[in-house]
Design an enzyme around this catalytic site. Structure first.
Site, mmCIF file in Angstrom:
data_model
loop_
_atom_site.group_PDB
_atom_site.id
_atom_site.type_symbol
_atom_site.label_atom_id
_atom_site.label_comp_id
_atom_site.label_asym_id
_atom_site.label_seq_id
_atom_site.Cartn_x
_atom_site.Cartn_y
_atom_site.Cartn_z
ATOM 1 N N GLY A 198 52.987 79.527 39.879
ATOM 2 C CA GLY A 198 54.208 79.603 40.693
ATOM 3 C C GLY A 198 54.455 81.047 41.084
ATOM 4 N N ARG A 199 55.702 81.361 41.331
ATOM 5 C CA ARG A 199 56.003 82.701 41.826
ATOM 6 C C ARG A 199 55.629 83.792 40.828
ATOM 7 N NH1 ARG A 199 61.521 80.293 44.198
ATOM 8 N NH2 ARG A 199 61.046 78.903 42.479
ATOM 9 N N HIS A 225 62.068 87.447 23.778
ATOM 10 C CA HIS A 225 62.430 86.792 25.039
ATOM 11 C C HIS A 225 63.134 87.767 26.005
ATOM 12 C CE1 HIS A 225 63.277 82.579 26.867
ATOM 13 N NE2 HIS A 225 63.126 83.498 27.822
ATOM 14 N N ILE A 226 62.382 88.798 26.382
ATOM 15 C CA ILE A 226 62.979 89.832 27.234
ATOM 16 C C ILE A 226 62.236 90.018 28.553
ATOM 17 C CG2 ILE A 226 64.068 91.142 25.361
ATOM 18 C CD1 ILE A 226 61.652 93.113 25.576
ATOM 19 N N GLU A 280 62.983 79.712 18.738
ATOM 20 C CA GLU A 280 63.689 80.984 18.857
ATOM 21 C C GLU A 280 65.211 80.782 18.712
ATOM 22 O OE1 GLU A 280 61.963 81.943 22.747
ATOM 23 O OE2 GLU A 280 63.970 81.908 23.600
ATOM 24 N N ALA A 292 56.348 82.032 29.082
ATOM 25 C CA ALA A 292 56.993 80.846 29.672
ATOM 26 C C ALA A 292 58.019 80.268 28.704
ATOM 27 C CB ALA A 292 55.936 79.837 30.062
ATOM 28 N N ARG A 293 57.606 79.356 27.868
ATOM 29 C CA ARG A 293 58.471 78.807 26.832
ATOM 30 C C ARG A 293 57.638 78.577 25.588
ATOM 31 N NH1 ARG A 293 62.079 80.529 29.352
ATOM 32 N NH2 ARG A 293 63.929 79.458 30.135
HETATM 33 C C1 8YV Z 1 66.008 83.960 30.110
HETATM 34 C C2 8YV Z 1 64.102 83.113 31.242
HETATM 35 O O1 8YV Z 1 65.861 82.625 29.899
HETATM 36 O O2 8YV Z 1 64.904 82.811 33.419
HETATM 37 C C3 8YV Z 1 64.310 82.329 32.479
HETATM 38 O O3 8YV Z 1 63.845 81.195 32.529
HETATM 39 O O4 8YV Z 1 63.351 82.733 30.396
HETATM 40 C C4 8YV Z 1 64.824 84.358 30.989
HETATM 41 O O5 8YV Z 1 65.073 84.980 32.129
HETATM 42 C C5 8YV Z 1 67.367 84.061 30.671
HETATM 43 O O6 8YV Z 1 67.626 85.350 30.889
HETATM 44 C C6 8YV Z 1 68.436 83.575 29.679
HETATM 45 O O7 8YV Z 1 69.220 82.565 30.202
#
Ligand code: 8YV
Length: 341
Positions: free
Chosen positions: A158-159, A288-289, A270, A240-241
């Site tokens: 994707g993007r 998650h940054i 997390e 991603a996740r």
């Molecule tokens: C954080 C992200 O989830 O945009 C997403 O999907 O994973 C991150 O940018 C978001 O900042 C927190 O809501």
């Protein structure tokens, strides 16, 4: 009798000067401190409001909206929206929105940074030095893998995946990708990217980056069997996740020399991180940054605020939020888009 103004819930402290724009239209219930809201707290908050600005920390499904009779809009601050049950929201006619595009480049930057850190053992080397273990220059110490001239594998084109491919051209990398659907030839040409099946991606990537949406289909798609198909010299980066990777299988592969190194910005449970991962040296771990530059986090909040105002039928775009999560969008395989992010 004066008509009461719509009410909105802002689930976490964001940027006050941006959230302030909501006050022109709504009564705002702002959560003052960073909070873990359980399902009951979310249900209680949603019961009182017309709309909500939420983050990935708030999981909103059937139960949380069961008593939210007035609720008309949920604006997610994030491109990924696996924290939202879109079917449940749609069934109730509640508009859901997310924040695509504004975080693409920042997240791609970070994905690249993590991949480089894993390949060149940056955090491991720093720990070594800080621990006073650098006893003298060692020609063969802490050797890593090159990025330049290597093969990059992108799972989820994707993007954000495309942003990573764009960066890879500056490193003379060969770019392979796998996606639910193959991209048009002109897009492949623009990114100098070659479509391959999943197994080929696993087998040929020197550096594999995960940027695909999280959904039931991608849950643990990188499991022990997938990891076994990768080269023992390869690296794996996940922005991603967390649920996309079987963390126990990854820890096992890293501990037993079946994968050189990894970098994770996202975790299945997390903010808890599997102790097996924490115990390893050959892994880079960040909280998650990936979208976390100041400018981008501000842009995400600004877009979410615009979405909420428009979705609740006021402001210049009344009724037309800039980035609704339409059912069609769930199929366009944006990096980090759940079913996904
Ligand atoms: C954080 C992200 O989830 O945009 C997403 O999907 O994973 C991150 O940018 C978001 O900042 C927190 O809501």
């Amino acid at each position: 009798m004066a008509e009461s103004r719509p009410k909105v819930w802002v689930s976490q402290p964001l940027f006050d000067d941006i959230v302030e724009r909501l006050h022109a239209h709504f009564d705002v219930v702002q959560v003052p401190d960073v909070s873990e809201h359980d399902a009951a707290a979310i249900a209680a908050a949603l019961r009182e409001v017309d709309g909500a600005l939420v983050t990935l920390n708030e999981r909103i499904g059937r139960d949380e909206i069961a008593d939210a009779a007035k609720l008309r809009a949920i604006a997610n601050v994030g491109v990924g929206y696996n924290n939202l049950d879109i079917d449940a929201l749609q069934a109730r006619g509640i508009v859901a929105t997310n924040t695509p595009d504004v975080l693409t480049e920042t997240t791609a930057d970070f994905g690249f940074a993590l991949m480089m850190a894993a390949a060149r053992r940056v955090t491991e080397a720093e720990r070594h030095l800080r621990a006073g273990q650098w006893q003298g220059w060692n020609f063969k110490g802490l050797l890593g893998a090159d990025l330049h001239g290597s093969t990059l594998g992108i799972l989820g084109m994707g993007r954000i995946g495309q942003g990573i491919a764009k960066r890879a051209s500056g490193f003379d990398m060969r770019v392979l990708y796998h996606n639910r659907s193959r991209l048009p030839a002109e897009v492949e040409r623009a990114f100098n990217a070659t479509y391959v099946d999943f197994d080929t991606l696993l087998a040929q990537a020197d550096h594999l980056v995960l940027v695909l949406p999280y959904s039931a289909a991608s849950h643990h798609i990188v499991d022990a069997a997938a990891l076994a198909k990768m080269q023992p010299t390869a690296t794996l980066t996940n922005i991603a996740r967390g649920g996309i990777v079987d963390e126990a299988a990854l820890a096992d592969a890293l501990a037993n020399g079946r994968l050189a190194s990894a970098a994770l910005d996202v975790f299945e449970g997390e903010p808890a991180v599997d102790p097996c991962l924490l115990a390893l040296d050959n892994i880079v771990l960040t909280p998650h940054i990936a979208s976390g530059s100041l400018a981008t986090r501000r842009a995400m909040v600004a877009l979410a605020v615009d979405n909420l105002i428009a979705a609740l039928g006021v402001g210049p775009d009344a009724g037309r939020p800039p980035s609704p999560i339409a059912p069609a969008k769930q199929d366009d395989n944006d990096a980090k888009r759940p079913g996904t992010a």
